[in-house]
Design an enzyme around this catalytic site. Structure first.
Site, PDB file in Angstrom:
ATOM      1  N   ALA A  13       2.212  -8.503 -12.606  1.00  0.00           N
ATOM      2  CA  ALA A  13       2.974  -8.325 -11.371  1.00  0.00           C
ATOM      3  C   ALA A  13       4.035  -7.242 -11.526  1.00  0.00           C
ATOM      4  O   ALA A  13       5.085  -7.474 -12.134  1.00  0.00           O
ATOM      5  CB  ALA A  13       3.608  -9.660 -10.979  1.00  0.00           C
ATOM      6  N   GLY A  18       9.189  -3.090  -1.722  1.00  0.00           N
ATOM      7  CA  GLY A  18       9.889  -1.814  -1.518  1.00  0.00           C
ATOM      8  C   GLY A  18       9.466  -0.711  -2.457  1.00  0.00           C
ATOM      9  O   GLY A  18       9.863   0.450  -2.282  1.00  0.00           O
ATOM     10  N   ILE A  46      -0.509  -8.713  -5.626  1.00  0.00           N
ATOM     11  CA  ILE A  46      -0.821  -9.079  -7.008  1.00  0.00           C
ATOM     12  C   ILE A  46      -2.211  -9.714  -7.122  1.00  0.00           C
ATOM     13  O   ILE A  46      -2.468 -10.792  -6.580  1.00  0.00           O
ATOM     14  CB  ILE A  46       0.266 -10.015  -7.589  1.00  0.00           C
ATOM     15  N   GLU A 132      -6.265  -0.381 -18.296  1.00  0.00           N
ATOM     16  CA  GLU A 132      -6.564  -0.830 -16.931  1.00  0.00           C
ATOM     17  C   GLU A 132      -7.252   0.306 -16.162  1.00  0.00           C
ATOM     18  O   GLU A 132      -8.206   0.093 -15.420  1.00  0.00           O
ATOM     19  CB  GLU A 132      -5.295  -1.258 -16.192  1.00  0.00           C
ATOM     20  N   GLY A 230     -27.289   3.869  11.121  1.00  0.00           N
ATOM     21  CA  GLY A 230     -26.532   2.742  11.692  1.00  0.00           C
ATOM     22  C   GLY A 230     -26.517   1.524  10.795  1.00  0.00           C
ATOM     23  O   GLY A 230     -25.530   0.779  10.751  1.00  0.00           O
ATOM     24  N   GLY A 254      -2.270   2.477 -10.023  1.00  0.00           N
ATOM     25  CA  GLY A 254      -1.558   3.751  -9.855  1.00  0.00           C
ATOM     26  C   GLY A 254      -2.393   4.612  -8.925  1.00  0.00           C
ATOM     27  O   GLY A 254      -3.596   4.772  -9.148  1.00  0.00           O
ATOM     28  N   THR A 255      -1.775   5.123  -7.858  1.00  0.00           N
ATOM     29  CA  THR A 255      -2.573   5.912  -6.895  1.00  0.00           C
ATOM     30  C   THR A 255      -3.103   7.179  -7.571  1.00  0.00           C
ATOM     31  O   THR A 255      -2.566   7.624  -8.597  1.00  0.00           O
ATOM     32  CB  THR A 255      -1.734   6.338  -5.670  1.00  0.00           C
ATOM     33  N   ASN A 256      -4.122   7.759  -6.962  1.00  0.00           N
ATOM     34  CA  ASN A 256      -4.699   8.962  -7.563  1.00  0.00           C
ATOM     35  C   ASN A 256      -3.700  10.128  -7.593  1.00  0.00           C
ATOM     36  O   ASN A 256      -3.764  10.982  -8.486  1.00  0.00           O
ATOM     37  CB  ASN A 256      -5.997   9.339  -6.837  1.00  0.00           C
TER      38      ASN A 256
HETATM   39  C1  LIG Z   1      -6.360  -4.604  -3.785  1.00  0.00           C
HETATM   40  C2  LIG Z   1      -5.096  -4.283  -4.514  1.00  0.00           C
HETATM   41  C3  LIG Z   1      -4.813  -4.935  -5.703  1.00  0.00           C
HETATM   42  C4  LIG Z   1      -3.616  -4.662  -6.368  1.00  0.00           C
HETATM   43  N1  LIG Z   1      -3.316  -5.356  -7.521  1.00  0.00           N
HETATM   44  C5  LIG Z   1      -2.089  -5.190  -8.095  1.00  0.00           C
HETATM   45  C6  LIG Z   1      -1.704  -5.993  -9.224  1.00  0.00           C
HETATM   46  O1  LIG Z   1      -2.474  -6.813  -9.720  1.00  0.00           O
HETATM   47  N2  LIG Z   1      -0.453  -5.814  -9.739  1.00  0.00           N
HETATM   48  C7  LIG Z   1       0.441  -4.928  -9.230  1.00  0.00           C
HETATM   49  O2  LIG Z   1       1.532  -4.835  -9.734  1.00  0.00           O
HETATM   50  N3  LIG Z   1       0.100  -4.140  -8.159  1.00  0.00           N
HETATM   51  C8  LIG Z   1      -1.143  -4.268  -7.585  1.00  0.00           C
HETATM   52  N4  LIG Z   1      -1.496  -3.493  -6.497  1.00  0.00           N
HETATM   53  C9  LIG Z   1      -0.520  -2.552  -5.963  1.00  0.00           C
HETATM   54  C10 LIG Z   1      -0.854  -1.087  -6.238  1.00  0.00           C
HETATM   55  O3  LIG Z   1      -0.766  -0.802  -7.605  1.00  0.00           O
HETATM   56  C11 LIG Z   1       0.122  -0.259  -5.379  1.00  0.00           C
HETATM   57  O4  LIG Z   1      -0.226  -0.469  -4.025  1.00  0.00           O
HETATM   58  C12 LIG Z   1       0.066   1.219  -5.739  1.00  0.00           C
HETATM   59  O5  LIG Z   1       0.602   1.444  -7.015  1.00  0.00           O
HETATM   60  C13 LIG Z   1       0.817   2.082  -4.727  1.00  0.00           C
HETATM   61  O6  LIG Z   1       2.102   1.592  -4.490  1.00  0.00           O
HETATM   62  P1  LIG Z   1       2.585   1.387  -2.976  1.00  0.00           P
HETATM   63  O7  LIG Z   1       1.606   0.537  -2.291  1.00  0.00           O
HETATM   64  O8  LIG Z   1       4.001   0.939  -3.021  1.00  0.00           O
HETATM   65  O9  LIG Z   1       2.506   2.822  -2.336  1.00  0.00           O
HETATM   66  P2  LIG Z   1       3.657   3.932  -2.333  1.00  0.00           P
HETATM   67  O10 LIG Z   1       4.210   4.076  -3.705  1.00  0.00           O
HETATM   68  O11 LIG Z   1       4.598   3.642  -1.219  1.00  0.00           O
HETATM   69  O12 LIG Z   1       2.807   5.233  -1.993  1.00  0.00           O
HETATM   70  C14 LIG Z   1       2.476   5.649  -0.662  1.00  0.00           C
HETATM   71  C15 LIG Z   1       1.808   7.017  -0.767  1.00  0.00           C
HETATM   72  O13 LIG Z   1       2.726   7.960  -1.320  1.00  0.00           O
HETATM   73  C16 LIG Z   1       2.134   8.590  -2.435  1.00  0.00           C
HETATM   74  N5  LIG Z   1       3.133   8.905  -3.451  1.00  0.00           N
HETATM   75  C17 LIG Z   1       4.088   8.095  -3.951  1.00  0.00           C
HETATM   76  N6  LIG Z   1       4.793   8.730  -4.891  1.00  0.00           N
HETATM   77  C18 LIG Z   1       4.263   9.982  -4.987  1.00  0.00           C
HETATM   78  C19 LIG Z   1       4.550  11.135  -5.786  1.00  0.00           C
HETATM   79  N7  LIG Z   1       5.503  11.135  -6.732  1.00  0.00           N
HETATM   80  N8  LIG Z   1       3.812  12.248  -5.613  1.00  0.00           N
HETATM   81  C20 LIG Z   1       2.821  12.271  -4.690  1.00  0.00           C
HETATM   82  N9  LIG Z   1       2.494  11.227  -3.904  1.00  0.00           N
HETATM   83  C21 LIG Z   1       3.219  10.095  -4.068  1.00  0.00           C
HETATM   84  C22 LIG Z   1       1.121   7.595  -2.987  1.00  0.00           C
HETATM   85  O14 LIG Z   1       0.144   8.232  -3.783  1.00  0.00           O
HETATM   86  C23 LIG Z   1       0.574   7.028  -1.679  1.00  0.00           C
HETATM   87  O15 LIG Z   1      -0.411   7.887  -1.187  1.00  0.00           O
HETATM   88  C24 LIG Z   1      -2.705  -3.725  -5.842  1.00  0.00           C
HETATM   89  C25 LIG Z   1      -3.014  -3.047  -4.636  1.00  0.00           C
HETATM   90  C26 LIG Z   1      -4.188  -3.322  -3.982  1.00  0.00           C
HETATM   91  C27 LIG Z   1      -4.481  -2.596  -2.704  1.00  0.00           C
END
Ligand SMILES: Cc1cc2nc3c(=O)[nH]c(=O)nc-3n(C[C@H](O)[C@H](O)[C@H](O)COP(=O)(O)OP(=O)(O)OC[C@H]3O[C@@H](n4cnc5c(N)ncnc54)[C@H](O)[C@@H]3O)c2cc1C
Length: 267
Positions: A13, A18, A46, A132, A230, A254-256
């Protein structure tokens, strides 16, 4: 040991309502009071959160001004007083997997539950998240192989203009391109796994695998849906389910975009 035998379900977690990408801004606090910490805050999205018996929770054990240096990891058992769980969140896809919110309201956690040293949580995460990310890359590479296989089967039997859809040059070129790209992904992922086995995989190589193969999977699945026409939009077809299930791979772990940030720092 209980995780290995399947007796205990666990979760990691980190993400909070926020903050997700910017992990050093977490607000969940763990304040030392004698021989235990008192944890307050909440987590969101989570995986396994609803079913977990315990969670590894990222908490702040010092001043927020210290940023990453005051992030620590703590094991918190789900039956501790003050630890509650939200209902599983309604996701676009991956509906068989539980994803939920966790709440900590003055949860007393013994000092021994600290995982590693105080303030070392961020470093531990950065190191271990590589694995991971590899798991995500492996899932994406094999999901792409599956998407292509089910599409090949479909286009061979579906008829249009008096011949199988597979007979059109566009279909054949699409299949040829996808197979090539999927093989390239597989070779890179396999190479990374060789390095994992030798404990020599760099975090940035794992980031590259995660972002590139999950992007590829989205691209492949989208093209496979198109080749289904379809039927590709109907959930009874595996490719439609793959379309909604695979999307999250570009977001979690971690986002791409964050993957590219991390890679760029190593250049
Ligand atoms: C199905 C699912 C399972 C998950 N499981 C877990 C889990 O087990 N444990 C856990 O802790 N989390 C988990 N997550 C959370 C996930 O890791 C986060 O959603 C993710 O890291 C993005 O954080 P955020 O949602 O706060 O987006 P934000 O950080 O608000 O990002 C929003 C957008 O801004 C972009 N962005 C942010 N910062 C930058 C930057 N510096 N440069 C360029 N672009 C940026 C992001 O790439 C994204 O496109 C899960 C999410 C999903 C959808």
């Amino acid at each position: 040991p209980k995780m290995a035998t399947g007796e205990a379900v666990t979760a990691v977690a980190m993400t909070e309502p926020g903050t997700g990408s910017d992990l050093q801004r977490i607000k969940t606090t763990a304040t030392l009071e004698g021989d235990h910490y008192v944890v307050n805050g909440s987590k969101i999205f989570i995986t396994n959160g609803y079913l977990c018996d315990m969670a590894v929770v990222a908490v702040r054990t010092g001043s927020a001004e210290l940023g990453a240096q005051s992030v620590s990891l703590m094991i918190i058992e789900a039956d501790r007083e003050g630890f509650s769980k939200g209902r599983p969140l309604k996701k676009v896809g991956m509906r068989g997997q539980d994803t939920c919110e966790l709440f900590f309201d003055n949860v007393k956690v013994p000092k021994e539950n600290l995982l590693g040293a105080e303030g070392m949580g961020f470093i531990a995460l950065m190191k271990e998240l590589a694995w991971e990310r590899m798991m995500i890359a492996i899932i994406c590479a094999s999901s792409a192989e599956y998407a292509l296989a089910t599409t090949v089967e479909y286009v061979k039997q579906r008829q249009a203009f008096g011949k199988p859809v597979a007979a059109f040059q566009n279909t054949r070129f699409e299949l040829a391109e996808m197979r090539s790209e999927i093989q390239i992904a597989r070779v890179y992922v396999d190479r990374c796994m060789e390095l994992v086995v030798r404990n020599a995989l760099s975090p940035e190589a794992a980031c590259a695998a995660k972002y590139w193969v999950s992007d590829l999977l989205s691209n492949v699945v989208d093209r496979c849906v198109q080749l289904h026409g379809g039927y590709g939009y109907m959930l009874e077809y595996p490719i439609a389910r793959a379309y909604i299930d695979t999307r999250a791979n570009r977001i979690y772990g971690g986002t791409n975009e964050i993957m590219k940030e991390l890679i760029s720092r190593s250049i």
